[in-house]
Scaffold this motif. Sequence first.
Motif, PDB file in Angstrom:
ATOM      1  N   VAL A  12       0.852  -1.192   0.000  1.00 52.58           N
ATOM      2  CA  VAL A  12       0.000   0.000   0.000  1.00 52.58           C
ATOM      3  C   VAL A  12       0.880   1.231   0.000  1.00 52.58           C
ATOM      4  N   GLN A  13       0.291   2.337  -0.345  1.00 52.43           N
ATOM      5  CA  GLN A  13       1.005   3.604  -0.257  1.00 52.43           C
ATOM      6  C   GLN A  13       0.845   4.189   1.140  1.00 52.43           C
ATOM      7  N   ALA A  14       1.765   5.050   1.491  1.00 47.97           N
ATOM      8  CA  ALA A  14       1.712   5.712   2.788  1.00 47.97           C
ATOM      9  C   ALA A  14       0.351   6.391   2.976  1.00 47.97           C
ATOM     10  N   GLY A  15      -0.184   6.243   4.169  1.00 46.51           N
ATOM     11  CA  GLY A  15      -1.506   6.778   4.468  1.00 46.51           C
ATOM     12  C   GLY A  15      -2.624   5.788   4.244  1.00 46.51           C
ATOM     13  N   GLY A  16      -2.308   4.665   3.607  1.00 45.57           N
ATOM     14  CA  GLY A  16      -3.309   3.650   3.324  1.00 45.57           C
ATOM     15  C   GLY A  16      -3.599   2.766   4.519  1.00 45.57           C
ATOM     16  N   SER A  17      -4.454   1.787   4.286  1.00 49.53           N
ATOM     17  CA  SER A  17      -4.899   0.899   5.351  1.00 49.53           C
ATOM     18  C   SER A  17      -4.836  -0.554   4.899  1.00 49.53           C
ATOM     19  N   LEU A  18      -4.657  -1.417   5.865  1.00 53.39           N
ATOM     20  CA  LEU A  18      -4.734  -2.860   5.648  1.00 53.39           C
ATOM     21  C   LEU A  18      -5.378  -3.492   6.874  1.00 53.39           C
ATOM     22  N   ARG A  19      -6.019  -4.616   6.653  1.00 50.85           N
ATOM     23  CA  ARG A  19      -6.572  -5.390   7.761  1.00 50.85           C
ATOM     24  C   ARG A  19      -5.996  -6.791   7.706  1.00 50.85           C
ATOM     25  N   LEU A  20      -5.202  -7.126   8.695  1.00 48.64           N
ATOM     26  CA  LEU A  20      -4.632  -8.454   8.791  1.00 48.64           C
ATOM     27  C   LEU A  20      -5.574  -9.359   9.576  1.00 48.64           C
ATOM     28  N   TYR A  80      -7.706 -10.032  14.551  1.00 45.45           N
ATOM     29  CA  TYR A  80      -7.519  -9.045  13.490  1.00 45.45           C
ATOM     30  C   TYR A  80      -6.562  -7.938  13.935  1.00 45.45           C
ATOM     31  N   LEU A  81      -5.923  -7.341  12.952  1.00 44.23           N
ATOM     32  CA  LEU A  81      -5.143  -6.129  13.191  1.00 44.23           C
ATOM     33  C   LEU A  81      -5.509  -5.139  12.097  1.00 44.23           C
ATOM     34  N   GLU A  82      -6.265  -4.140  12.479  1.00 42.61           N
ATOM     35  CA  GLU A  82      -6.651  -3.081  11.553  1.00 42.61           C
ATOM     36  C   GLU A  82      -5.566  -2.009  11.595  1.00 42.61           C
ATOM     37  N   MET A  83      -4.973  -1.734  10.444  1.00 46.92           N
ATOM     38  CA  MET A  83      -3.858  -0.782  10.387  1.00 46.92           C
ATOM     39  C   MET A  83      -4.238   0.379   9.484  1.00 46.92           C
ATOM     40  N   ASN A  84      -4.278   1.560  10.041  1.00 43.27           N
ATOM     41  CA  ASN A  84      -4.597   2.769   9.299  1.00 43.27           C
ATOM     42  C   ASN A  84      -3.411   3.727   9.311  1.00 43.27           C
ATOM     43  N   SER A  85      -3.459   4.700   8.424  1.00 45.80           N
ATOM     44  CA  SER A  85      -2.406   5.721   8.343  1.00 45.80           C
ATOM     45  C   SER A  85      -1.028   5.070   8.284  1.00 45.80           C
ATOM     46  N   LEU A  86      -0.889   4.089   7.452  1.00 45.48           N
ATOM     47  CA  LEU A  86       0.372   3.350   7.384  1.00 45.48           C
ATOM     48  C   LEU A  86       1.518   4.232   6.894  1.00 45.48           C
ATOM     49  N   ASP A  90       6.350   1.100   8.783  1.00 45.82           N
ATOM     50  CA  ASP A  90       5.526  -0.036   9.174  1.00 45.82           C
ATOM     51  C   ASP A  90       5.799  -1.269   8.316  1.00 45.82           C
ATOM     52  N   THR A  91       6.631  -1.108   7.297  1.00 49.94           N
ATOM     53  CA  THR A  91       6.971  -2.229   6.431  1.00 49.94           C
ATOM     54  C   THR A  91       7.673  -3.321   7.221  1.00 49.94           C
ATOM     55  N   ALA A  92       7.152  -4.526   7.153  1.00 51.91           N
ATOM     56  CA  ALA A  92       7.696  -5.648   7.909  1.00 51.91           C
ATOM     57  C   ALA A  92       6.893  -6.903   7.595  1.00 51.91           C
ATOM     58  N   VAL A  93       7.377  -8.015   8.071  1.00 49.01           N
ATOM     59  CA  VAL A  93       6.567  -9.231   8.115  1.00 49.01           C
ATOM     60  C   VAL A  93       5.825  -9.215   9.442  1.00 49.01           C
ATOM     61  N   GLY A 117       3.615 -15.685   9.173  1.00 51.32           N
ATOM     62  CA  GLY A 117       3.840 -14.289   8.849  1.00 51.32           C
ATOM     63  C   GLY A 117       3.222 -13.867   7.534  1.00 51.32           C
ATOM     64  N   THR A 118       2.920 -12.585   7.424  1.00 51.84           N
ATOM     65  CA  THR A 118       2.412 -12.008   6.185  1.00 51.84           C
ATOM     66  C   THR A 118       3.120 -10.681   5.947  1.00 51.84           C
ATOM     67  N   GLN A 119       3.541 -10.455   4.709  1.00 54.36           N
ATOM     68  CA  GLN A 119       4.343  -9.276   4.386  1.00 54.36           C
ATOM     69  C   GLN A 119       3.460  -8.044   4.211  1.00 54.36           C
ATOM     70  N   VAL A 120       3.875  -6.967   4.836  1.00 54.36           N
ATOM     71  CA  VAL A 120       3.245  -5.665   4.653  1.00 54.36           C
ATOM     72  C   VAL A 120       4.314  -4.704   4.139  1.00 54.36           C
ATOM     73  N   THR A 121       4.051  -4.096   3.004  1.00 54.31           N
ATOM     74  CA  THR A 121       4.991  -3.152   2.408  1.00 54.31           C
ATOM     75  C   THR A 121       4.281  -1.825   2.181  1.00 54.31           C
ATOM     76  N   VAL A 122       4.847  -0.759   2.746  1.00 54.65           N
ATOM     77  CA  VAL A 122       4.267   0.570   2.622  1.00 54.65           C
ATOM     78  C   VAL A 122       5.244   1.451   1.863  1.00 54.65           C
ATOM     79  N   SER A 123       4.815   1.968   0.748  1.00 54.04           N
ATOM     80  CA  SER A 123       5.688   2.801  -0.076  1.00 54.04           C
ATOM     81  C   SER A 123       5.351   4.282   0.135  1.00 54.04           C
ATOM     82  N   SER A 124       6.364   5.103  -0.021  1.00 57.31           N
ATOM     83  CA  SER A 124       6.190   6.556   0.202  1.00 57.31           C
ATOM     84  C   SER A 124       5.727   7.243  -1.068  1.00 57.31           C
TER      85      SER A 124
END
Length: 124
Positions: A12-20, A80-86, A90-93, A117-124
């Motif tokens: 996701v891009q910075a500021g985006g959200s994901l729900r693990l 669940y882990l709801e992640m906002n304003s990424l 925050d990039t990590a497994v 584990g699940t990969q989360v990648t946040v781009s600027s």
Amino acid sequence: QVQLVESGGGSVQAGGSLRLSCAASGRTFSSYPMGWFRQAPGNKREFVAGLSRCGGRTYYADSVKAPFTVSRDNAKNTVYLEMNSLKPEDTAVYYCAAAYTIGVFTTAIRYDYWGQGTQVTVSS
């Protein structure tokens, strides 16, 4: 024995959200305090969030308070882990974990079972 399977990671891009999500096997899921950790390349695994067996008590790392929300649905054996304003940092497994002992724990050593584990990648 508990088996944990994470899902929901992605890019996701910075500021985006994901729900693990973390799906657990076994009929005693509600007996386990749960936690989320993350590990970036070259870094130690760090605590992100944890919650008690019923979900009534939650703890967060200072770096993720407010934007992140941890919850569980014991009827669905899922946490669940709801992640906002990424942010890029925050990039990590991301790993979910279950503890055999009653309580809410912020250190990895207190957890007995881990997902892959699940990969989360946040781009600027």
